[in-house]
Write a protein that holds these residues in place. Structure first.
Motif, PDB file in Angstrom:
ATOM      1  N   ILE A 168     -11.945  -2.538  -4.848  1.00 24.57           N
ATOM      2  CA  ILE A 168     -10.526  -2.765  -5.149  1.00 24.57           C
ATOM      3  C   ILE A 168      -9.743  -2.997  -3.862  1.00 24.57           C
ATOM      4  CG2 ILE A 168      -8.431  -1.683  -6.046  1.00 24.57           C
ATOM      5  CD1 ILE A 168     -10.134  -0.427  -8.204  1.00 24.57           C
ATOM      6  N   LEU A 172      -7.719  -6.411  -2.787  1.00 26.76           N
ATOM      7  CA  LEU A 172      -6.308  -6.276  -2.424  1.00 26.76           C
ATOM      8  C   LEU A 172      -6.057  -6.845  -1.031  1.00 26.76           C
ATOM      9  CD1 LEU A 172      -3.672  -5.076  -3.419  1.00 26.76           C
ATOM     10  CD2 LEU A 172      -4.342  -2.902  -2.433  1.00 26.76           C
ATOM     11  N   LEU A 176      -3.939 -10.272   0.131  1.00 24.59           N
ATOM     12  CA  LEU A 176      -2.844 -10.210   1.096  1.00 24.59           C
ATOM     13  C   LEU A 176      -3.057 -11.177   2.252  1.00 24.59           C
ATOM     14  CD1 LEU A 176      -1.991  -6.415   1.369  1.00 24.59           C
ATOM     15  CD2 LEU A 176      -0.689  -8.222   0.258  1.00 24.59           C
TER      16      LEU A 176
ATOM     17  N   ILE B 216       5.591  -7.046   0.022  1.00 26.73           N
ATOM     18  CA  ILE B 216       4.237  -6.491   0.076  1.00 26.73           C
ATOM     19  C   ILE B 216       4.177  -5.008  -0.308  1.00 26.73           C
ATOM     20  CG2 ILE B 216       2.315  -5.972   1.636  1.00 26.73           C
ATOM     21  CD1 ILE B 216       2.631  -8.704   2.799  1.00 26.73           C
ATOM     22  N   PHE B 219       4.175  -4.842  -3.855  1.00 26.88           N
ATOM     23  CA  PHE B 219       3.042  -5.550  -4.446  1.00 26.88           C
ATOM     24  C   PHE B 219       1.774  -4.696  -4.440  1.00 26.88           C
ATOM     25  CE2 PHE B 219      -0.653  -8.310  -3.649  1.00 26.88           C
ATOM     26  CZ  PHE B 219      -0.627  -9.080  -4.794  1.00 26.88           C
ATOM     27  N   VAL B 220       1.581  -3.954  -3.349  1.00 31.14           N
ATOM     28  CA  VAL B 220       0.321  -3.222  -3.179  1.00 31.14           C
ATOM     29  C   VAL B 220       0.044  -2.229  -4.316  1.00 31.14           C
ATOM     30  CG1 VAL B 220      -0.901  -1.582  -1.716  1.00 31.14           C
ATOM     31  CG2 VAL B 220       0.122  -3.629  -0.717  1.00 31.14           C
ATOM     32  N   PHE B 223      -0.512  -4.265  -7.727  1.00 32.59           N
ATOM     33  CA  PHE B 223      -1.753  -5.029  -7.787  1.00 32.59           C
ATOM     34  C   PHE B 223      -2.958  -4.086  -7.792  1.00 32.59           C
ATOM     35  CE2 PHE B 223      -4.806  -8.204  -5.955  1.00 32.59           C
ATOM     36  CZ  PHE B 223      -4.707  -9.115  -6.992  1.00 32.59           C
ATOM     37  N   GLY B 224      -2.862  -3.018  -6.994  1.00 32.53           N
ATOM     38  CA  GLY B 224      -3.945  -2.035  -6.941  1.00 32.53           C
ATOM     39  C   GLY B 224      -4.161  -1.402  -8.303  1.00 32.53           C
TER      40      GLY B 224
END
Ligand code: SF4
Ligand code: SF4
Ligand code: SF4
Lengths: 394, 255
Positions: A168, A172, A176, B216, B219-220, B223-224
């Motif tokens: 994961i 991720l 990015l 970001i 987002f992290v 999305f995670g």
């Protein structure tokens, strides 16, 4: 049976020649400086090493995260057998990118500075951290292969139990920094040619990384079936080909819509230096592979898939070079890489192929039962050579 | 208060004393040959550009929100509160993103050196910090290069344009370019005659990247969680199978 052997020594000779030239150019770079070893200038501070070695290097390693995401996260089990080679490619790719960066940085011994000197507003800072962390993650994702080889069962069990987290994290981090390589250019709205400068650059870079990840996997599987005598997993490649069609179509539509909404579509019809490179890029990256893959016969055949994959790879390499070089030439300055720059780049490509070959030979990166090592015996080798065309034909 | 430099090309006589003073101040070589070079370089932070009987000065614009400082991964380029944009070679790793990002092509590189650094006008940051003028402004015999508070200089520039109709282009280069710059230029002829871009955006360039970068942190976790969630859902069957296997085992043990 002499034919493959001659070819082998031929490639070996080429490899040794590139390495020798590479060592000489390395000497030039580190003892004579960037000025003597590159055609970079104040007007053109980024050249082939950034455009190809770093930008394309990271892009071509995208198969690692694309395939691990598909297999580990989306649980598409039938892709399982091709995950390991893509992880190996990704791991090698990132190591080579880091090595190439050492050549390009003016003060390479300060490469660790982003660790302690922070500027969170810098995209490069974010990319540096992501690449560093992702290379570590890749090392961990790769570790079971080594542990298996040395039969370290306990360590293997521990690594396997936490693998999900790394997978994961890897997806991720890749998302990015693959997109961030595009974000790098957002700050140059007046410098980069309107064919390539777009607020959607990060999206383009991300979507194209997925396309390249798929194409690279097809390319790799075809190559390893040729040179390692592996059976070609044609059904798997066909599946990948279909996904590639969808991703390329999405990418193509996105590019078109973007050009349309920014009102630069008319530039496509006006003859110019940039226009020619733009058309070449679109032809190679979208039009040609999409056109080929939409023909069922091509999509079903090994050669067809291979050709479409190679075109896709060339297309997106052209795209990255257009963003980093052609599009910036818009600002007036021109740049052609010096021979030393080309040699260093060739050296990293050659190293990539060679190390992949070595690792594939000695570590269990392909599922055991399907490997036919050509070096084993003459009949085996012949079998391996024959397998390809037979499968390729159907 | 933020400082600035106002260069008024109509008052310049092309004596190049600013070039000389800058070289002395920054320990750069200077001779007739260098004086003739009409471009800035690693050994020339400022240059007087000459077109017929018109002059123009090139130096770092010391932007209010500089692209160079925003892109530098290690913070080697910095905008100081007083105005100057400084450079710290001890931090620099030589990625040259500052050069690629600067909209005016200002930072130059010491390509020939074994330990190269980035070179550019730093608006005499040391002098300014001591409350002094920049070396180039101090030496200027006509006042064409003037040092002062940016706001006041801007007012003065507007007044000069207003009071002398026809003398100036009605444009203060640096008032709004890329969000405004500490150095501002006045001229009677178009700036693009001297290679200045006149199509620059009025937005501060770092905003283009910040728009994306600032998302970001949000987002992290999203999305995670999404990836983790997909994993959890797609692996349901295996979990079920495992649980069943365990159950069977337990049953076997009981028997
Ligand atoms: S002109 Fe260029 S180098 Fe100078 S402060 Fe602005 S962005 Fe930085
Ligand atoms: S070259 Fe140096 S100053 Fe310029 S962006 Fe890179 S680290 Fe910062
Ligand atoms: S402000 Fe200082 S460094 Fe900049 S051009 Fe003038 S004298 Fe040179």
């Amino acid at each position: 049976m002499t034919v493959p052997r001659i070819r082998f020594t031929f490639w070996k000779a080429i490899f040794l020649f590139i390495m020798a030239a590479g060592v000489y150019c390395t000497f030039l770079r580190f003892f004579r400086g960037l000025g003597a070893s590159t055609n970079l200038s104040d007007q053109f501070p980024w050249g082939l090493w950034i455009g190809f070695d770093v930008m394309c290097g990271v892009m071509l390693a995208a198969g690692g995260f694309t395939l691990t995401a598909a297999v580990e996260i989306f649980n598409i089990k039938r892709f399982h057998s091709i995950v390991r080679p893509t992880i190996l490619t990704a791991f090698l790719g990132y190591l080579l990118v880091c090595a190439a960066l050492m050549y390009d940085l003016g003060l390479p011994w300060n490469i660790w500075h982003p660790l302690v000197m922070r500027n969170p507003h810098s995209v490069m800072f974010e990319v540096a951290w992501c690449v560093m962390l992702y290379t570590t993650v890749l090392a961990l994702e790769f570790s079971p292969i080594v542990l298996e080889h040395f039969q370290l069962k306990r360590a293997l069990k521990i690594v396997r139990s936490v693998m999900v987290v790394f997978v994961i994290l890897g997806v991720l981090l890749s998302t990015l920094h693959q997109s961030s390589l595009g974000t790098l250019y957002l700050i140059m709205p007046n410098k980069l040619h309107p064919f390539w400068w777009s607020p959607l650059l990060p999206v383009f870079f991300f979507v194209s990384a997925i396309a390249v990840g798929l194409a690279m996997t097809i390319f790799e599987s075809s190559m390893s079936s040729k040179y390692f005598g592996r059976e070609l997993e044609l059904p798997i490649l066909r599946d990948l080909g279909r996904v590639l069609v969808v991703v390329l179509a999405l990418y193509g539509i996105l590019r078109f819509e973007d050009l349309y909404h920014r009102g630069v579509l008319n530039l496509v019809l006006v003859s110019s230096y940039q226009q020619r490179f733009f058309l070449l890029e679109i032809f190679l990256s979208v039009a040609a592979p999409l056109g080929l893959l939409l023909i069922p016969k091509v999509r079903e055949s090994a050669q067809g898939l291979y050709l479409a994959a190679v075109l896709t790879l060339l297309g997106f390499v052209t795209n990255r070079l257009n963003v980093t070089i052609t599009g910036v030439e818009n600002a007036g300055a021109h740049y052609t890489p010096k021979w030393t720059e080309v040699v260093i780049t060739a050296m990293f490509v050659a190293l990539g192929f060679a190390i992949f070959g070595l690792v594939a030979r000695y570590l269990p990166i392909f599922p055991e039962e399907k490997v036919h090592i050509p070096a084993l015996s003459e009949p085996e080798a012949r079998f391996a050579e024959v397998v390809v065309p037979v499968h390729a034909g159907d | 208060m933020s400082k600035g430099i106002l260069y008024d090309a109509t008052q310049c006589i092309g004596c190049k004393q600013c070039e000389q003073a800058c070289a002395t101040e920054n320990g750069l070589p200077y001779d007739d040959l260098i004086a003739d070079q009409q471009i800035t370089s690693a050994h020339k932070y400022t240059a007087i550009l000459i077109k017929d009987d018109k002059f123009m000065r090139k130096l770092c614009m010391n932007c209010d929100d500089p692209a160079c400082a925003s892109v530098c991964p290690v913070g080697a380029m910095k905008k100081t509160a007083l105005g100057p944009v400084t450079y710290d070679k001890g931090r620099c790793m030589g990625c040259r993103y500052c050069m690629a990002a600067c909209p005016f092509g200002v930072p130059k590189y010491e390509w020939e050196k074994a330990v190269p650094g980035v070179r550019k006008c730093i608006m005499c940051s040391k002098r300014v910090a001591q409350g002094k003028q920049t070396a180039c402004a101090e030496i200027c015999p006509t006042g064409a290069t003037k040092f002062g508070d940016r706001e006041q200089l801007l007012e003065e520039a507007k007044k000069r344009i207003h009071d002398n109709p026809g003398k100036y282009l009605p444009h203060i280069f640096g008032e709004t370019e890329v969000g405004g710059t500490s150095v501002m230029l006045l001229s009677s002829v178009p700036f693009n005659l001297f290679g200045f871009r006149t199509d620059l955006t009025e937005r501060a360039l770092p905003m283009y990247t910040y728009q994306v970068l600032s998302r970001i942190p949000d987002f992290v976790p999203l999305f995670g969680t999404m990836l983790g969630g997909i994993y959890w859902i797609t692996h349901r069957r295996e979990d079920v199978a495992e649980a069943e296997a365990q159950e069977n085992e337990q049953k076997g043990g009981e028997r």
